[in-house]
Write a protein that holds these residues in place. Structure first.
Motif, PDB file in Angstrom:
ATOM      1  N   PRO A 240       2.453  15.440   8.161  1.00  0.00           N
ATOM      2  CA  PRO A 240       2.351  14.589   7.375  1.00  0.00           C
ATOM      3  C   PRO A 240       3.624  14.058   6.578  1.00  0.00           C
ATOM      4  N   ASN A 241       3.137  12.968   6.626  1.00  0.00           N
ATOM      5  CA  ASN A 241       3.740  11.758   5.354  1.00  0.00           C
ATOM      6  C   ASN A 241       3.115  11.442   4.487  1.00  0.00           C
ATOM      7  N   MET A 242       4.316  10.604   3.224  1.00  0.00           N
ATOM      8  CA  MET A 242       3.165   9.376   2.459  1.00  0.00           C
ATOM      9  C   MET A 242       4.415   8.498   2.529  1.00  0.00           C
ATOM     10  N   VAL A 243       4.141   6.793   3.205  1.00  0.00           N
ATOM     11  CA  VAL A 243       4.093   5.800   3.526  1.00  0.00           C
ATOM     12  C   VAL A 243       4.162   4.490   2.683  1.00  0.00           C
ATOM     13  N   PHE A 244       4.975   3.721   1.560  1.00  0.00           N
ATOM     14  CA  PHE A 244       5.175   3.125   0.983  1.00  0.00           C
ATOM     15  C   PHE A 244       5.480   1.464   2.253  1.00  0.00           C
ATOM     16  N   THR A 245       4.349   1.012   1.873  1.00  0.00           N
ATOM     17  CA  THR A 245       4.869  -0.662   2.882  1.00  0.00           C
ATOM     18  C   THR A 245       4.615  -1.783   1.948  1.00  0.00           C
TER      19      THR A 245
ATOM     20  N   LYS B  73       0.727  -0.786  -0.273  1.00  0.00           N
ATOM     21  CA  LYS B  73      -0.111   0.389  -0.077  1.00  0.00           C
ATOM     22  C   LYS B  73       0.438   1.352  -0.223  1.00  0.00           C
ATOM     23  N   ILE B  74       0.568   2.255  -0.679  1.00  0.00           N
ATOM     24  CA  ILE B  74       0.579   3.497  -0.293  1.00  0.00           C
ATOM     25  C   ILE B  74      -0.336   4.014   0.492  1.00  0.00           C
ATOM     26  N   VAL B  75      -0.228   5.397   1.764  1.00  0.00           N
ATOM     27  CA  VAL B  75      -0.795   5.840   2.516  1.00  0.00           C
ATOM     28  C   VAL B  75      -0.328   7.213   2.495  1.00  0.00           C
ATOM     29  N   TYR B  76      -0.720   8.236   2.207  1.00  0.00           N
ATOM     30  CA  TYR B  76      -0.152  10.039   2.693  1.00  0.00           C
ATOM     31  C   TYR B  76      -1.352   9.948   3.914  1.00  0.00           C
ATOM     32  N   ASP B  77      -0.657  10.228   4.561  1.00  0.00           N
ATOM     33  CA  ASP B  77      -0.696  11.243   5.680  1.00  0.00           C
ATOM     34  C   ASP B  77      -1.075  12.603   5.945  1.00  0.00           C
ATOM     35  N   HIS B  78      -2.098  13.385   5.731  1.00  0.00           N
ATOM     36  CA  HIS B  78      -2.379  14.381   5.987  1.00  0.00           C
ATOM     37  C   HIS B  78      -1.752  15.035   7.444  1.00  0.00           C
ATOM     38  N   ASN B  79      -2.138  14.263   8.517  1.00  0.00           N
ATOM     39  CA  ASN B  79      -1.869  15.078   9.852  1.00  0.00           C
ATOM     40  C   ASN B  79      -0.564  15.319  10.422  1.00  0.00           C
TER      41      ASN B  79
ATOM     42  N   ALA C 200      13.052  14.784   3.269  1.00  0.00           N
ATOM     43  CA  ALA C 200      13.098  13.484   3.258  1.00  0.00           C
ATOM     44  C   ALA C 200      13.166  12.727   3.271  1.00  0.00           C
ATOM     45  N   ILE C 201      13.126  11.788   2.187  1.00  0.00           N
ATOM     46  CA  ILE C 201      13.697   9.882   2.126  1.00  0.00           C
ATOM     47  C   ILE C 201      13.855   9.118   3.002  1.00  0.00           C
ATOM     48  N   THR C 202      13.166   8.443   3.536  1.00  0.00           N
ATOM     49  CA  THR C 202      13.707   7.175   4.117  1.00  0.00           C
ATOM     50  C   THR C 202      13.539   5.989   4.379  1.00  0.00           C
TER      51      THR C 202
ATOM     52  N   ALA D  25       3.273  -5.236   4.573  1.00  0.00           N
ATOM     53  CA  ALA D  25       3.783  -5.191   6.157  1.00  0.00           C
ATOM     54  C   ALA D  25       4.374  -4.276   6.465  1.00  0.00           C
ATOM     55  N   VAL D  26       5.648  -3.999   5.977  1.00  0.00           N
ATOM     56  CA  VAL D  26       6.935  -3.486   5.871  1.00  0.00           C
ATOM     57  C   VAL D  26       6.744  -2.101   5.664  1.00  0.00           C
ATOM     58  N   THR D  27       7.472  -1.313   6.773  1.00  0.00           N
ATOM     59  CA  THR D  27       7.160  -0.327   5.939  1.00  0.00           C
ATOM     60  C   THR D  27       9.129  -0.316   5.216  1.00  0.00           C
ATOM     61  N   THR D  28       8.655  -0.504   3.888  1.00  0.00           N
ATOM     62  CA  THR D  28      10.100   0.276   2.750  1.00  0.00           C
ATOM     63  C   THR D  28      10.439   1.341   2.228  1.00  0.00           C
ATOM     64  N   MET D  29       9.591   3.017   2.619  1.00  0.00           N
ATOM     65  CA  MET D  29       9.743   3.687   2.271  1.00  0.00           C
ATOM     66  C   MET D  29       8.926   4.850   3.054  1.00  0.00           C
ATOM     67  N   ASN D  30       9.896   5.939   3.535  1.00  0.00           N
ATOM     68  CA  ASN D  30       9.027   6.960   4.021  1.00  0.00           C
ATOM     69  C   ASN D  30       9.710   8.837   3.326  1.00  0.00           C
ATOM     70  N   ILE D  31       8.567   9.177   2.568  1.00  0.00           N
ATOM     71  CA  ILE D  31       8.992  10.505   3.100  1.00  0.00           C
ATOM     72  C   ILE D  31       8.121  11.743   3.227  1.00  0.00           C
TER      73      ILE D  31
END
Length: 200
Positions: A35-40, A27-33, A55-57, A43-49
């Motif tokens: 804020p960030n975009m998470v690629f999973t 899944k790709i989720v954008y959290d407005h709160n 910044a990309i981790t 069930a493992v987070t592989t990338m976080n913007i």
């Protein structure tokens, strides 16, 4: 035209990928709160913007850093000696063990070694610090011949972008050719380290 996902300022939106066996494969989720975009994936987070800084981790990207855990005194001459790295600073992916990094996937890995030698013998023909991989070797070679006295300390460094296949290994070695068996590797995390990460 755009595919739009509209939510409240504190909501989340995204894309969900699944199959007949698993409705949450990725899944790709954008959290407005935040804020960030998470690629999973699985069930493992592989990338976080980070939405604030850009910044990309990559929390599971292979990366390690290890240092010596004990001194190696009077290292044998005329033979290749593995440098003992008894202390892990971090090991993202659990790919480093027993002085050795094992590549989990095929790719290009940035590898760096930094080692302080003590009691360099001016009568030795040469010294080297070597990053030894399954495919190649990368060396910093130094000859003290011509000096009128021994050297108390000298730092050797090697840094390389190395091609590695999955399950290839990398570790660092020392060698002194000729001279007296007197050179040491000091027990100090500040002066001896081996690190690396998957670059691409």
């Amino acid at each position: 035209n755009y595919l739009q996902f509209l939510t409240a300022n504190t909501g989340t939106s995204g894309l969900l990928f699944g199959d007949t066996a698993d409705v949450d494969v990725a899944k790709i989720v954008y959290d407005h709160n935040v804020p960030n975009m998470v690629f999973t994936t699985e069930a493992v987070t592989t990338m976080n913007i980070d939405g604030s800084t850009g910044a990309i981790t990559k929390p599971v990207q292979p990366a390690f850093s290890a240092t010596v855990g004990a001194a190696q005194d009077d290292i044998a001459i005329d033979t290749e000696v593995t440098i003992v790295l008894g202390t892990e600073i971090f090991d993202q992916g659990a790919d480093f063990a027993t002085n050795t990094f094992t590549a989990p996937v095929t790719g290009r890995y940035q590898l760096s070694a930094n080692v302080l030698y003590a009691n360099i013998d001016s009568a030795a023909n040469w010294y080297w610090l070597n990053i030894k991989t399954s495919n190649r070797e990368y060396r910093n070679i130094y000859s003290p011949l011509g000096l009128d006295q021994d050297i108390t300390y000298k730092t050797f460094t090697v840094s390389i972008l190395a091609d590695m296949d999955a399950s290839d290994t990398a570790y660092i070695t020392f060698q002194q050719d000729g001279g007296t068996q007197q050179t040491d590797i000091i027990n100090s995390a500040s002066y001896a380290s081996f690190s690396g990460h998957l670059a691409c």
